[in-house]
Design an enzyme around this catalytic site. Structure first.
Site, mmCIF file in Angstrom:
data_model
loop_
_atom_site.group_PDB
_atom_site.id
_atom_site.type_symbol
_atom_site.label_atom_id
_atom_site.label_comp_id
_atom_site.label_asym_id
_atom_site.label_seq_id
_atom_site.Cartn_x
_atom_site.Cartn_y
_atom_site.Cartn_z
ATOM 1 N N THR A 166 0.878 -1.167 0.000
ATOM 2 C CA THR A 166 0.000 0.000 0.000
ATOM 3 C C THR A 166 0.913 1.214 0.000
ATOM 4 O O THR A 166 2.083 1.073 0.302
ATOM 5 C CB THR A 166 -0.833 -0.044 1.297
ATOM 6 N N ARG A 194 -13.706 -7.212 -0.723
ATOM 7 C CA ARG A 194 -12.935 -7.116 0.526
ATOM 8 C C ARG A 194 -12.345 -5.699 0.681
ATOM 9 O O ARG A 194 -11.785 -5.144 -0.242
ATOM 10 C CB ARG A 194 -11.811 -8.146 0.497
ATOM 11 N N GLY A 196 -9.649 -3.550 3.066
ATOM 12 C CA GLY A 196 -8.617 -3.616 4.093
ATOM 13 C C GLY A 196 -8.716 -2.403 5.003
ATOM 14 O O GLY A 196 -9.764 -1.749 5.117
ATOM 15 N N ASP A 197 -7.606 -2.081 5.634
ATOM 16 C CA ASP A 197 -7.576 -0.955 6.560
ATOM 17 C C ASP A 197 -7.446 0.403 5.865
ATOM 18 O O ASP A 197 -7.805 1.438 6.437
ATOM 19 C CB ASP A 197 -6.406 -1.111 7.538
ATOM 20 N N THR A 217 0.592 0.068 6.484
ATOM 21 C CA THR A 217 0.576 -0.884 5.381
ATOM 22 C C THR A 217 0.679 -2.273 6.007
ATOM 23 O O THR A 217 1.044 -2.416 7.172
ATOM 24 C CB THR A 217 1.758 -0.678 4.413
ATOM 25 N N GLY A 218 0.390 -3.283 5.204
ATOM 26 C CA GLY A 218 0.470 -4.645 5.723
ATOM 27 C C GLY A 218 -0.905 -5.287 5.742
ATOM 28 O O GLY A 218 -1.806 -4.873 5.001
ATOM 29 N N GLY A 220 -4.251 -5.662 6.379
ATOM 30 C CA GLY A 220 -5.226 -4.682 6.825
ATOM 31 C C GLY A 220 -6.214 -5.188 7.847
ATOM 32 O O GLY A 220 -6.699 -4.422 8.697
HETATM 33 N N1 GLY Z 1 -3.054 -2.638 4.087
HETATM 34 C C1 GLY Z 1 -3.685 -2.778 2.844
HETATM 35 C C2 GLY Z 1 -4.687 -3.837 2.808
HETATM 36 O O1 GLY Z 1 -4.704 -4.707 3.658
HETATM 37 O O2 GLY Z 1 -5.481 -3.827 1.891
#
Ligand code: GLY
Length: 311
Positions: A166, A194, A196-197, A217-218, A220
């Site tokens: 990200t 889906r 993410g964060d 990032t990572g 989410g």
């Molecule tokens: N951190 C980005 C995601 O999980 O989509």
């Protein structure tokens, strides 16, 4: 004046700093920094050429937050628009809402005249086919009909190299105002829809002039469950120094029971312009650039080892 970003923000950080030098706001700088990342065909985790979901569609998520007003805007699972960060900004500025997803976000982008683009590049399409064929041959070729069974393959079909990268940008302008922005194509080969964060304010992104800003990032799902970006800012509000606030938020992640636990990273900025970044992976780095610098510096993230080994 300073801009802090994840390492893949290198293609945009000079543009962001230039905005600040010309007296632009932190929000302007964050958007200007992220736009080139969204257009970068080499980056398969953000924008154009992002890796698609399980059924081959590129779904993008982005959010932006203004630390002066705590205004925020986000879009999730939007298809066919190259610059979700700009659409997120318009959500923040034009609507009495914070968050649009899917067809509603696409309708809004169309109404505002954002250009459409096919975001799935040949390169990304080839890798998508290859991974599905190699790792989930039962699913390959039947993907439209059997979403229920595809769900079981989400984990194994994710590209192990780039499942949830990200881009993060944090900026502080000449007036001392802080903003943050995040953009992503999310978990490669994710289940359609889906989120993410990254588009979830408080999870992947949070800014408050009084206490600081953070972005993640990572994986989410972990940042959503722990509200990681807001946690870092809240820990600063409660009196922890920047480095300790990040460590504490990463210790929160250790409490998760998560068979898919993975890499987690955050960048953070304090109101005095000091910054730090964190990772549960060793040797991770981030970049920053001030208005006085000619090019960005790559710096080490604080390594916060996970309490349990990652699967
Ligand atoms: N951190 C980005 C995601 O999980 O989509």
């Amino acid at each position: 004046m300073i801009v802090v970003a994840s390492k893949n923000g290198r293609v945009g950080i000079a543009a962001a700093v230039d905005v600040l030098r010309r007296g632009g706001s932190a929000v302007d700088a964050v958007e200007a920094g992220i736009i080139p990342v969204e257009s970068n065909p080499e980056d398969h985790s953000v924008g154009y050429s992002g890796y698609p979901n399980l059924i081959g569609e590129v779904e993008l998520d982005a959010s932006i937050m203004d630390g002066l007003t705590l205004a925020a805007g986000a879009v999730g699972a939007i298809r066919g628009y190259e610059h979700p960060i700009s659409i997120a900004r318009k959500v923040m500025e034009e609507l009495p809402h914070c968050f649009l997803v899917g067809t509603g976000a696409e309708r809004f982008a169309k109404e505002l005249g954002f250009p459409t683009r096919d975001l799935l590049t040949e390169d990304a399409r080839r890798v998508w086919h290859q991974i599905l064929e190699e790792k989930a041959p039962e699913v390959y070729g039947q993907r439209m009909k059997y979403l229920d069974s595809i769900r079981r393959f989400v984990k194994i079909t994710a590209d192990p190299e780039k499942p949830n990268e990200t881009v993060n940008f944090l900026a502080q302008d000449v007036k001392g105002n802080i903003a943050c922005g995040v953009s992503t194509s999310g978990w490669a080969w994710k289940y359609p829809g889906r989120l993410g964060d990254s588009p979830v304010i408080g999870a992947g992104n949070y800014a408050d002039n009084r206490y600081g800003a953070a972005a993640c990032t990572g994986r989410g799902e972990m940042a959503i469950r722990c509200a990681t970006a807001r946690s870092i800012v809240l820990y600063m509000k409660m009196g922890l120094a920047l480095a300790e606030a990040g460590r504490e938020a990463f210790r929160d992640l250790d409490a998760l029971v998560d068979p898919f636990a993975g890499s987690m990273n955050a960048v953070a900025l304090a109101p005095d312009g000091s910054h730090a970044a964190f990772s549960n992976m060793p040797e991770a780095t981030y970049i920053y650039m001030t208005a006085e610098m000619g090019e960005p510096v790559e710096a080490a993230r604080i390594f916060v080892p996970p309490a349990k080994p990652l699967p």
